[in-house]
Design a protein around this motif. Structure first.
Motif, short mmCIF file in Angstrom:
data_model
loop_
_atom_site.label_atom_id
_atom_site.label_comp_id
_atom_site.label_asym_id
_atom_site.label_seq_id
_atom_site.Cartn_x
_atom_site.Cartn_y
_atom_site.Cartn_z
N PRO A 99 0.80 -1.23 0.00
CA PRO A 99 0.00 0.00 0.00
C PRO A 99 0.83 1.29 0.00
O PRO A 99 0.41 2.30 -0.55
CB PRO A 99 -0.82 -0.10 1.29
CG PRO A 99 -0.89 -1.56 1.58
CD PRO A 99 0.40 -2.14 1.07
N LEU A 100 2.03 1.25 0.61
CA LEU A 100 2.88 2.46 0.61
C LEU A 100 3.69 2.59 -0.67
O LEU A 100 4.28 3.64 -0.92
CB LEU A 100 3.85 2.44 1.79
CG LEU A 100 3.29 2.62 3.19
CD1 LEU A 100 4.41 2.57 4.22
CD2 LEU A 100 2.52 3.93 3.30
N GLY A 101 3.82 1.52 -1.43
CA GLY A 101 4.64 1.52 -2.64
C GLY A 101 5.66 0.40 -2.58
O GLY A 101 5.39 -0.66 -2.05
N ASP A 107 9.82 3.12 -0.22
CA ASP A 107 8.81 3.90 0.47
C ASP A 107 8.66 3.44 1.91
O ASP A 107 8.52 4.26 2.83
CB ASP A 107 7.47 3.80 -0.27
CG ASP A 107 7.59 4.30 -1.70
OD1 ASP A 107 8.01 5.47 -1.89
OD2 ASP A 107 7.29 3.53 -2.63
N TYR A 108 8.72 2.13 2.13
CA TYR A 108 8.67 1.59 3.49
C TYR A 108 9.93 1.96 4.26
O TYR A 108 9.86 2.32 5.44
CB TYR A 108 8.49 0.07 3.45
CG TYR A 108 7.09 -0.32 3.02
CD1 TYR A 108 6.09 -0.51 3.96
CD2 TYR A 108 6.78 -0.46 1.67
CE1 TYR A 108 4.81 -0.84 3.56
CE2 TYR A 108 5.50 -0.78 1.27
CZ TYR A 108 4.51 -0.98 2.21
OH TYR A 108 3.25 -1.30 1.82
N ALA A 134 9.70 5.51 5.36
CA ALA A 134 8.73 5.63 6.45
C ALA A 134 9.33 5.14 7.77
O ALA A 134 9.13 5.76 8.82
CB ALA A 134 7.46 4.84 6.11
N CYS A 173 8.39 -4.50 2.18
CA CYS A 173 6.98 -4.32 1.82
C CYS A 173 6.07 -5.13 2.75
O CYS A 173 4.91 -4.79 2.92
CB CYS A 173 6.74 -4.72 0.37
SG CYS A 173 7.44 -3.56 -0.82
N PRO A 179 5.05 -3.87 7.81
CA PRO A 179 4.05 -3.34 8.73
C PRO A 179 3.18 -4.44 9.34
O PRO A 179 2.97 -5.49 8.74
CB PRO A 179 3.20 -2.41 7.86
CG PRO A 179 4.07 -2.07 6.71
CD PRO A 179 4.93 -3.29 6.48
N GLY A 197 -1.06 -1.64 9.47
CA GLY A 197 -0.22 -0.79 8.64
C GLY A 197 0.86 -0.04 9.40
O GLY A 197 1.69 0.62 8.79
#
Length: 162
Positions: free
Chosen positions: A18-20, A24-25, A28, A125, A128, A132
């Motif tokens: 969902p974040l890419g 991206d993770y 984050a 990926c 999380p 999430g």
């Protein structure tokens, strides 16, 4: 994000979440670490595993040391890795020494040639928890997920040895 699974795949072989993609993770995680000192304890294995799973984003000259650090982490635990990291920081403080002390990592296998591996059984990926968040189910559980990523990273690199 695209609906095409080929285009939505990370260079480590993971399907984007969902974040890419993993980057991206990773960003984050780095951002959340700044607000959560307890989460920051796993910073070294996070960085090592991410760069070993995505070596095109790394400086190749450091990958061997990062591979050895993950092995130390898996062999002796987070506290041992943090002691080695603190030793390196103390050595390099104020530019006193410019080289990395490899002695604490000498017992561990060097990075195998021929990589990177095409995929890993655990990636960023998938990091999380169910809602999430990274640590919403607890810091220890987050640590176990980081350890699983570290294990998968070392395992995949070792599998490319002929």
């Amino acid at each position: 994000m695209t609906d095409n699974p080929i285009a939505a795949q990370c260079d480590c072989g993971a399907v984007a979440g969902p974040l890419g993609t993993c980057v991206d993770y990773y960003h984050a995680i780095l951002s959340e670490e700044q607000a959560d000192p307890h989460m920051y304890m796993w910073h070294a294995p996070v960085v090592c595993a991410y760069l070993l799973q995505h070596p095109s984003r790394a400086h190749g000259q450091y990958l061997d040391g990062q591979f050895r650090q993950l092995q130390l982490y898996l062999d002796k635990g987070l506290d041992a890795l943090l002691r080695v990291a603190a030793h390196q920081v103390a050595r390099n403080k104020h530019g006193v020494r410019s080289s990395y002390d490899m002695a604490p990592l000498a017992a561990y296998e060097p990075l195998p040639p021929g990589g990177p591996p095409p995929h890993f059984r655990a990636t960023f990926c998938g990091l999380p928890s169910g809602d999430g968040g990274f640590v919403s189910d607890g810091h220890q559980t987050y640590g176990h997920r980081i350890e699983a990523i570290a294990e998968a990273t070392v395992e995949s690199w070792r599998s490319i040895q002929a």
